[in-house]
Scaffold this active site. Structure first.
Site, mmCIF file in Angstrom:
data_model
loop_
_atom_site.group_PDB
_atom_site.id
_atom_site.type_symbol
_atom_site.label_atom_id
_atom_site.label_comp_id
_atom_site.label_asym_id
_atom_site.label_seq_id
_atom_site.Cartn_x
_atom_site.Cartn_y
_atom_site.Cartn_z
ATOM 1 N N GLY A 199 -32.396 0.279 20.930
ATOM 2 C CA GLY A 199 -33.407 -0.679 20.480
ATOM 3 C C GLY A 199 -32.792 -1.692 19.532
ATOM 4 N N GLY A 200 -32.915 -1.432 18.238
ATOM 5 C CA GLY A 200 -32.481 -2.385 17.207
ATOM 6 C C GLY A 200 -31.064 -2.918 17.414
ATOM 7 N N ASN B 208 -33.043 -2.136 25.079
ATOM 8 C CA ASN B 208 -34.475 -2.428 25.108
ATOM 9 C C ASN B 208 -34.738 -3.417 23.980
ATOM 10 O OD1 ASN B 208 -37.230 -2.460 24.911
ATOM 11 N ND2 ASN B 208 -37.473 -0.291 24.425
ATOM 12 N N TRP B 209 -34.991 -4.657 24.346
ATOM 13 C CA TRP B 209 -35.133 -5.711 23.335
ATOM 14 C C TRP B 209 -36.516 -5.696 22.682
ATOM 15 C CZ3 TRP B 209 -32.618 -10.703 25.922
ATOM 16 C CH2 TRP B 209 -31.292 -10.410 26.271
ATOM 17 N N LYS B 210 -37.406 -4.850 23.174
ATOM 18 C CA LYS B 210 -38.766 -4.728 22.633
ATOM 19 C C LYS B 210 -39.400 -6.126 22.484
ATOM 20 C CE LYS B 210 -37.644 -0.245 20.787
ATOM 21 N NZ LYS B 210 -37.867 0.799 19.816
ATOM 22 N N GLY C 35 -36.063 3.715 15.515
ATOM 23 C CA GLY C 35 -36.224 2.658 14.513
ATOM 24 C C GLY C 35 -36.248 3.176 13.090
ATOM 25 N N GLU D 146 -43.517 3.971 22.350
ATOM 26 C CA GLU D 146 -44.458 2.992 21.808
ATOM 27 C C GLU D 146 -45.627 2.783 22.773
ATOM 28 O OE1 GLU D 146 -41.352 0.180 21.017
ATOM 29 O OE2 GLU D 146 -40.579 1.648 19.580
ATOM 30 N N GLU E 217 -35.942 10.186 23.962
ATOM 31 C CA GLU E 217 -36.056 9.421 22.720
ATOM 32 C C GLU E 217 -36.975 10.171 21.766
ATOM 33 O OE1 GLU E 217 -35.017 5.014 23.418
ATOM 34 O OE2 GLU E 217 -37.145 5.230 23.836
ATOM 35 N N SER F 93 -32.091 5.167 17.230
ATOM 36 C CA SER F 93 -31.099 4.775 16.219
ATOM 37 C C SER F 93 -29.654 4.946 16.687
ATOM 38 C CB SER F 93 -31.346 5.522 14.905
ATOM 39 O OG SER F 93 -32.636 5.216 14.413
ATOM 40 N N HIS G 112 -42.312 4.618 27.486
ATOM 41 C CA HIS G 112 -41.679 4.499 26.171
ATOM 42 C C HIS G 112 -42.634 5.049 25.100
ATOM 43 C CE1 HIS G 112 -39.978 2.821 22.528
ATOM 44 N NE2 HIS G 112 -38.840 2.775 23.199
HETATM 45 P P1 13P Z 1 -33.908 2.097 18.037
HETATM 46 O O1 13P Z 1 -32.521 2.070 18.649
HETATM 47 O O2 13P Z 1 -34.259 0.839 17.312
HETATM 48 O O3 13P Z 1 -34.135 3.344 17.244
HETATM 49 O O4 13P Z 1 -34.932 2.149 19.277
HETATM 50 C C1 13P Z 1 -34.749 3.097 20.257
HETATM 51 C C2 13P Z 1 -35.678 2.797 21.369
HETATM 52 O O5 13P Z 1 -36.877 2.960 21.244
HETATM 53 C C3 13P Z 1 -35.114 2.273 22.622
HETATM 54 O O6 13P Z 1 -36.055 2.268 23.637
#
Ligand code: 13P
Length: 250
Positions: free
Chosen positions: A234-235, A10-12, A173, A97, A167, A213, A95
């Protein structure tokens, strides 16, 4: 275990078109011989750039959200028809967020899930508790409600195109990963919820990714758990150097 691992990035809200093209090309080249299932989900504005790069590869193209309506007067929203037109195959919905920053509730998420499924998309439905909910002993209850409400009205046939992603919000994050044991416990619990709703065969089959993470250093230990079938990253999905080792764990 008969379930195939499914590793999704997920590149956000990151990357410009040239940066996205560079990452997509690196992933396409480096995951060519990968054994698992893969997905990359860039921002809407990057989909048209990334689509031709991933076409014909073993990496699916995902979007990070969609509108709850098919089309119409919805300023700022993006429709499933527009996503389909770009070659998007999967939509990430619910998600944390979207839930906690943009206040999407279970009813809205459920509407999006059903709309995306009705248009033939695969859906990754995200669930997960806040830190205060975990500390109050409510992690299972929160995940159960999000699963049951998120899938309300989804047929057993359509469930074949649903992936769940657990998640825990406190792990996203933050560098804090759930321990493999804690994550597996929730995954097992959610699988039992699916068994209650759709029967044991569906529960055995459904892919439940872990997100929060995930890094090259912790991926293998998480994936080794009975009920963890992949990752939503994510990251660490923003660079081939960190995503590829996760995608090729084991
Ligand atoms: P991180 O891997 O940056 O913690 O993000 C997880 C995430 O929200 C993937 O959708």
């Amino acid at each position: 275990m008969s379930r195939n691992y499914y590793i999704a990035g997920n590149w956000k809200m990151h990357k410009t078109r040239s940066e996205a093209a560079e990452l997509a090309k690196a992933l396409a080249a480096q995951l060519k011989d990968g054994k698992h299932r893969y997905l990359a989900a860039p921002s809407f504005t990057l989909l048209e750039t990334v689509a031709p790069i991933l076409k014909g590869t073993n990496i699916r193209l995902g979007a990070q959200n969609c509108a709850a309506e098919e089309q119409g007067a919805h300023t700022g929203e993006v429709s499933v028809l527009q996503l389909k037109d770009l070659g998007v195959q999967t939509v990430i919905l619910g998600h944390s967020e979207r839930r906690h920053v943009y206040r999407e509730d279970d009813a809205l998420i459920n509407k999006k899930v059903k709309l995306a499924l009705s248009h033939g998309f695969e859906v990754i439905l995200c669930i997960g508790e806040l830190l205060e909910e975990r500390e109050a002993g409510k992690a299972e209850q929160v995940c159960e409600v999000q699963t049951v409400k998120g899938l309300d009205g989804v047929s057993a046939a359509d469930l074949d195109r649903v992936v769940l992603a657990y998640e825990p919000v406190w792990a996203i994050g933050t560098g804090k990963t759930a321990t493999p044991e804690d994550a597996d416990a929730i995954h097992g619990f959610v699988r039992r919820v699916i068994a209650r709703l759709y029967g044991p065969a569906a529960a055995e089959k459904i892919i439940i990714q872990y997100g929060g993470s995930v890094k090259p250093e912790n991926a293998a230990a998480l994936m080794a758990k009975e009920n963890i079938d992949g990752a939503l990253v994510g990251g660490a999905a923003l660079k081939a150097e960190t995503f590829v080792p996760i995608a090729k764990f084991g």
